[in-house]
Design a protein around this motif. Structure first.
Motif, PDB file in Angstrom:
ATOM      1  N   VAL A  22       0.838  -1.202   0.000  1.00  0.00           N
ATOM      2  CA  VAL A  22       0.000   0.000   0.000  1.00  0.00           C
ATOM      3  C   VAL A  22       0.873   1.253   0.000  1.00  0.00           C
ATOM      4  CG1 VAL A  22      -1.836  -1.185   1.273  1.00  0.00           C
ATOM      5  CG2 VAL A  22      -0.152   0.161   2.518  1.00  0.00           C
ATOM      6  N   ALA A  47      14.300   1.349   9.876  1.00  0.00           N
ATOM      7  CA  ALA A  47      13.923  -0.066   9.985  1.00  0.00           C
ATOM      8  C   ALA A  47      12.410  -0.194   9.904  1.00  0.00           C
ATOM      9  CB  ALA A  47      14.414  -0.623  11.317  1.00  0.00           C
ATOM     10  N   GLY A  48      11.948  -1.135   9.091  1.00  0.00           N
ATOM     11  CA  GLY A  48      10.524  -1.440   9.038  1.00  0.00           C
ATOM     12  C   GLY A  48       9.699  -0.507   8.177  1.00  0.00           C
ATOM     13  N   ILE A  49      10.336   0.436   7.520  1.00  0.00           N
ATOM     14  CA  ILE A  49       9.570   1.436   6.763  1.00  0.00           C
ATOM     15  C   ILE A  49       9.038   0.843   5.450  1.00  0.00           C
ATOM     16  CG2 ILE A  49      11.488   2.439   5.421  1.00  0.00           C
ATOM     17  CD1 ILE A  49       8.853   4.505   7.256  1.00  0.00           C
ATOM     18  N   GLY A  50       9.608  -0.316   5.045  1.00  0.00           N
ATOM     19  CA  GLY A  50       9.062  -0.995   3.860  1.00  0.00           C
ATOM     20  C   GLY A  50      10.003  -1.047   2.671  1.00  0.00           C
ATOM     21  N   LYS A  51      11.321  -1.004   2.929  1.00  0.00           N
ATOM     22  CA  LYS A  51      12.298  -1.062   1.832  1.00  0.00           C
ATOM     23  C   LYS A  51      12.210  -2.416   1.136  1.00  0.00           C
ATOM     24  CE  LYS A  51      15.578  -0.313   4.824  1.00  0.00           C
ATOM     25  NZ  LYS A  51      14.789  -0.118   6.055  1.00  0.00           N
ATOM     26  N   THR A  52      12.256  -3.485   1.933  1.00  0.00           N
ATOM     27  CA  THR A  52      12.224  -4.825   1.349  1.00  0.00           C
ATOM     28  C   THR A  52      10.885  -5.071   0.664  1.00  0.00           C
ATOM     29  OG1 THR A  52      13.723  -5.598   3.053  1.00  0.00           O
ATOM     30  CG2 THR A  52      12.465  -7.276   1.911  1.00  0.00           C
ATOM     31  N   ALA A  53       9.802  -4.623   1.305  1.00  0.00           N
ATOM     32  CA  ALA A  53       8.469  -4.846   0.714  1.00  0.00           C
ATOM     33  C   ALA A  53       8.388  -4.182  -0.662  1.00  0.00           C
ATOM     34  CB  ALA A  53       7.393  -4.296   1.645  1.00  0.00           C
ATOM     35  N   ARG A  91      19.382   1.018   5.579  1.00  0.00           N
ATOM     36  CA  ARG A  91      18.774   1.811   6.644  1.00  0.00           C
ATOM     37  C   ARG A  91      19.560   3.086   6.772  1.00  0.00           C
ATOM     38  NH1 ARG A  91      18.290  -2.533  11.511  1.00  0.00           N
ATOM     39  NH2 ARG A  91      16.658  -3.818  10.588  1.00  0.00           N
TER      40      ARG A  91
HETATM   41  N1  LIG Z   1       3.879  -0.495   1.613  1.00  0.00           N
HETATM   42  C1  LIG Z   1       3.573  -1.571   2.342  1.00  0.00           C
HETATM   43  N2  LIG Z   1       2.376  -2.174   2.213  1.00  0.00           N
HETATM   44  C2  LIG Z   1       2.074  -3.251   2.966  1.00  0.00           C
HETATM   45  N3  LIG Z   1       2.903  -3.804   3.852  1.00  0.00           N
HETATM   46  C3  LIG Z   1       4.110  -3.271   4.007  1.00  0.00           C
HETATM   47  C4  LIG Z   1       4.507  -2.117   3.260  1.00  0.00           C
HETATM   48  N4  LIG Z   1       5.755  -1.789   3.619  1.00  0.00           N
HETATM   49  C5  LIG Z   1       6.131  -2.688   4.536  1.00  0.00           C
HETATM   50  N5  LIG Z   1       5.146  -3.575   4.776  1.00  0.00           N
HETATM   51  C6  LIG Z   1       5.212  -4.665   5.749  1.00  0.00           C
HETATM   52  O1  LIG Z   1       5.849  -4.146   6.927  1.00  0.00           O
HETATM   53  C7  LIG Z   1       6.833  -5.032   7.412  1.00  0.00           C
HETATM   54  C8  LIG Z   1       8.208  -4.362   7.405  1.00  0.00           C
HETATM   55  O2  LIG Z   1       8.572  -4.045   6.074  1.00  0.00           O
HETATM   56  P1  LIG Z   1      10.030  -4.313   5.463  1.00  0.00           P
HETATM   57  O3  LIG Z   1      10.596  -5.592   5.960  1.00  0.00           O
HETATM   58  O4  LIG Z   1       9.924  -4.147   4.005  1.00  0.00           O
HETATM   59  O5  LIG Z   1      10.839  -3.117   6.112  1.00  0.00           O
HETATM   60  P2  LIG Z   1      12.364  -2.718   5.828  1.00  0.00           P
HETATM   61  O6  LIG Z   1      12.376  -1.256   5.586  1.00  0.00           O
HETATM   62  O7  LIG Z   1      12.949  -3.590   4.793  1.00  0.00           O
HETATM   63  O8  LIG Z   1      13.018  -2.983   7.258  1.00  0.00           O
HETATM   64  P3  LIG Z   1      14.537  -3.384   7.609  1.00  0.00           P
HETATM   65  O9  LIG Z   1      15.334  -2.115   7.663  1.00  0.00           O
HETATM   66  O10 LIG Z   1      14.417  -3.999   8.969  1.00  0.00           O
HETATM   67  O11 LIG Z   1      15.024  -4.342   6.584  1.00  0.00           O
HETATM   68  C9  LIG Z   1       6.748  -6.264   6.531  1.00  0.00           C
HETATM   69  O12 LIG Z   1       5.888  -7.178   7.154  1.00  0.00           O
HETATM   70  C10 LIG Z   1       6.133  -5.763   5.242  1.00  0.00           C
HETATM   71  O13 LIG Z   1       5.417  -6.762   4.588  1.00  0.00           O
END
Ligand SMILES: Nc1ncnc2c1ncn2[C@@H]1O[C@H](COP(=O)(O)OP(=O)(O)OP(=O)(O)O)[C@@H](O)[C@H]1O
Ligand SMILES: [Mg+2]
Length: 551
Positions: A124, A154-160, A299
C-alpha cells in the motif's frame, strides 16, 4: 489516451498510469502535464502555459517551477538529463518524450518493455516509488546502467517495495534477477558475501547456462573449483589481484546483461563489507553501455549511514551516477488500507486507524506490531466465534489508557537488541536523551549524566552517524551565547523503550539534574522554561519543587 514511455495519461479519470499502477495527481499538476503531453517536442513558453491554465488570473511564473518539480518526482525525471520535461532557461519547457495514442483499454496493460500484471494493492501507499523504480529500470533497459538506493528507517518498507518491484519484473520476465543479502556480523568479516549469494542465484536461474559460460570465460576466479556449476563461489582473493577480480566480475555481469537486462538486488547494504561496496562503486562508474540495474536497500536517515557506504552514496549522488528513493512513513490513508488488508475486512472498528496511525507514525512494521498487540491484548476481538467473523473493538479505546504507554513486546525486543549492541556509555547517553520530550539537546544529556558538554556533543554526533534511529536535527543557541546540538529519535517508540529501561531511581536523578541545569542556563528568565522544569520534577516524583520554580 496519450501515452509516453511507460506512462499513460488518463484524462477521463484525471490520473496517470504506469504499467497498470494508478498514480493520483492533484488537478493542477495534472493539467500542466496534460498541456505538455498535448504539445510534445516544442517550446512551451511560461506565458503560454500560464494563459492556458490560469486564463483569468495573474499567477507568478515561479508557481510553474513547483509543479514541474512535483511532476518530475512522479515521473522519476532528472532535470540534468531530462527524459520527459526539459527546462529551457528563461523561456519555458519542452516535453521531450515521444507521445503515442493508446486505447483506454490499454491503460492498465503493461507497456511492452516492462509488462507486469501484479496488483498495485499488494503493497500500500508506494505507487509513486514503484513508478520511479520502473522508470529507472526502463533507462537501464535502454543500455544506461542504473544504481538505485532505497533508504529509510527499519521497518519502513524497503524490502516490501523492492520485493513488489521484483515480482512485477519477474512476472513480466523482463529481467534476470539476482539477490544478495548482507548479514549483520557476517558481511564485515567475509568479503563479497552478498555478491557470492547473488552469483549463486544467477548460476541457478533460467539464465544459468549463459551465466556459467560467461563467468567461466571472463571471471573464472568467481566460480568455485570442483563444485557444481550451479553453485558459484569466490576463490580467496589475494589482495593484489582484487582490483582485477572486481573488473572481471563487472565485465562478466555487463556481458550477461547484454543477453537479458539484469537486476542485481543487494539487501541491507548498511551491513555490507567494503569489497561489496567497491564492486557497486565500480559497476556505477564504468562507462560501457550495460542493461544493468543495481538496486540496494539500506537503513539510513539522511546523514546517519555507516561511513564507507555514506561516502559511496554521496559521491555517486553528486556525480549523478545513482538515484536515491527515501521512503517516508505511510500516510494515514495507506495505514488504513494496510489495516484493512491485514484484518481482511474493508470496514474497520471506528477508532482503530487513528490509534494505530498515531502509535506507529506510519511505519508499516510498527503498524503490524501494534495491530498484533491489540489482538493479543483482546482489545480487538472477532465479533463471534466463527473463524472468519469480522473484527471489532472490545470496548472504546479510552477504556485502555495503558495502551498509550505500552510498546508491543516484539518491537520492544527488536529495539532492545539494537540498544544492547552499544557500549554502556552510549546506552546511558541515549537513555538520557529519552528523558526529553521530542528533541534532546547535548547539554541535557551532559547534565543528566554529569559529563562534559563538549565531549558529550561529540559522542552524540558519533551516535547519530552510526545509528539509523538517531539523527542530528539542528543546533540551539543557549542564553549565554553558547550553542548545543540537538537530536531526535527516528520514532517515538525508540524513545519509549529507552525511557522505560532505566530504573526509576536513576531516571529520577537524571530528570532532576536536567531541571537544575535548565534553571542555571536560564537564570533570571526561569519563567520561560518553567513548564519544562516542572515536567522534569514531576517525572522525578517531586512535583512540589517544580511548582516552586515555576511560580
Ligand atoms: N507499503 C507496504 N504495504 C504493505 N505492507 C508493508 C509495506 N511496507 C512494509 N510492509 C510490511 O511491513 C513489514 C516491514 O517491512 P520491510 O521488511 O519491508 O521493512 P524494511 O524497511 O525492509 O526494514 P529493515 O530495515 O528492517 O530491513 C513487513 O511485514 C512488510 O510486509
Ligand atoms: Mg528490509
Amino acid at each position: 489516451m496519450k501515452s509516453f514511455d511507460c506512462f499513460a495519461l488518463d484524462t477521463a479519470n484525471q490520473c496517470l498510469w504506469c504499467n497498470g499502477v494508478q498514480i493520483a495527481l492533484a488537478p493542477k499538476p495534472f493539467a500542466v502535464l496534460r498541456f505538455l503531453v498535448d504539445n510534445p517536442g516544442r517550446l512551451i513558453t511560461h506565458d503560454e502555459l500560464l494563459d492556458a491554465l490560469w486564463p483569468e488570473t495573474y499567477v507568478q511564473p515561479q508557481v510553474l517551477r513547483t509543479y514541474m518539480l512535483e511532476l518530475r518526482k512522479v515521473l522519476g525525471d532528472d532535470p540534468g538529463q531530462p527524459r520527459f520535461i526539459q527546462t529551457l532557461p528563461k523561456r519555458g519547457y519542452c516535453f521531450v518524450a515521444p507521445v503515442a495514442e493508446r486505447s483506454a483499454m490499454d491503460r492498465g496493460r503493461p507497456s511492452p518493455a516492462s509488462a507486469k500484471d501484479v496488483k498495485a494493492a499488494e503493497i500500500v501507499g508506494r505507487a509513486n516509488e514503484l513508478v520511479r523504480l520502473h522508470a529507472q529500470f526502463e533507462i537501464a533497459q535502454s543500455g544506461k546502467r542504473q544504481v538505485v538506493f532505497v533508504c529509510g528507517e527499519a521497518g519502513i518498507g524497503k524490502t516490501a517495495l523492492v520485493d513488489a518491484f521484483c515480482r512485477q519484473l519477474d512476472s513480466a520476465q523482463a529481467a534476470t534477477l539476482a539477490h544478495g543479502q548482507c548479514v549483520q556480523g557476517i558481511c564485515g568479516n567475509e568479503e563479497f558475501y552478498p555478491v557470492i549469494e547473488a552469483l549463486g542465484q544467477l548460476c541457478a536461474s533460467p539464465q544459468r547456462e549463459a551465466a556459467c559460460r560467461i563467468l567461466s570465460r571472463i571471471a573464472p576466479a568467481w566460480l568455485a573449483h570442483g563444485r557444481e556449476p550451479e553453485v558459484a563461489a569466490a576463490s580467496p582473493a589475494p589482495p593484489n589481484s582484487r582490483q582485477r577480480l572486481v573488473g572481471d566480475l563487472c565485465a562478466a555481469l555487463e556481458e550477461l546483461a547484454a543477453e537479458q537486462p539484469l537486476l542485481l538486488v543487494f539487501e541491507d547494504l548498511h551491513w555490507a563489507d567494503d569489497s561489496t561496496l567497491n564492486l557497486i562503486s565500480a559497476l556505477a562508474r564504468r562507462h560501457a553501455p550495460a542493461r544493468l540495474m543495481v538496486l540496494a536497500t539500506l537503513r539510513s536517515r539522511k546523514s546517519s549511514a555507516a561511513h564507507p557506504l555514506k561516502e559511496l552514496k554521496q559521491d555517486l549522488l553528486m556525480r549523478r551516477l545513482c538515484a536515491e528513493i527515501v521512503l517516508a512513513p505511510l500516510p494515514k490513508s495507506a495505514v488504513t488500507q494496510l489495516l484493512s488488508r491485514e484484518l481482511g475486512q474493508p470496514d474497520l472498528p471506528p477508532e482503530l486507524a487513528a490509534f494505530v496511525y498515531r502509535r506507529s507514525e506510519g511505519n508499516p512494521l510498527f503498524v503490524i506490531a501494534v495491530l498484533e498487540h491489540l489482538i493479543a491484548q483482546h482489545i480487538l476481538v472477532r465479533k463471534d466465534a466463527a473463524p472468519l467473523a469480522a473484527w471489532q473493538q472490545a470496548a472504546p479505546l479510552a477504556q485502555f489508557p495503558e495502551l498509550d504507554d505500552s510498546v508491543p513486546d516484539q518491537l520492544a525486543q527488536m529495539i532492545e537488541l539494537e540498544i544492547e549492541r552499544l557500549s554502556p556509555e552510549q546506552q546511558h547517553m541515549l537513555e538520557a536523551g529519552s528523558l526529553m520530550h521530542v528533541a534532546f539537546p547535548a547539554w541535557a544529556v551532559a547534565a543528566a549524566l554529569e559529563l562534559d558538554a563538549a565531549d558529550t556533543e561529540e559522542a552524540c554526533d558519533e551516535l547519530a552517524r552510526k545509528l539509523y534511529f538517531v539523527e542530528r536535527a539542528g543546533q540551539d543557541e543557549l542564553p549565554g551565547g553558547a550553542c548545543s546540538a540537538f537530536y531526535v529519535f527516528a520514532h517515538g517508540l525508540y524513545r519509549e523503550v529507552l525511557y522505560r529501561r532505566q530504573p526509576a531511581t536513576r531516571r529520577a536523578k537524571r530528570h532532576i539534574r536536567i531541571a537544575q541545569q535548565l534553571g542555571q542556563l536560564f537564570a533570571g528568565r526561569e519563567a520561560s522554561v518553567a513548564r519544562e522544569i516542572a515536567m522534569h520534577y514531576e517525572a522525578a516524583g517531586q512535583p512540589q519543587r517544580g511548582k516552586f520554580r515555576a511560580s
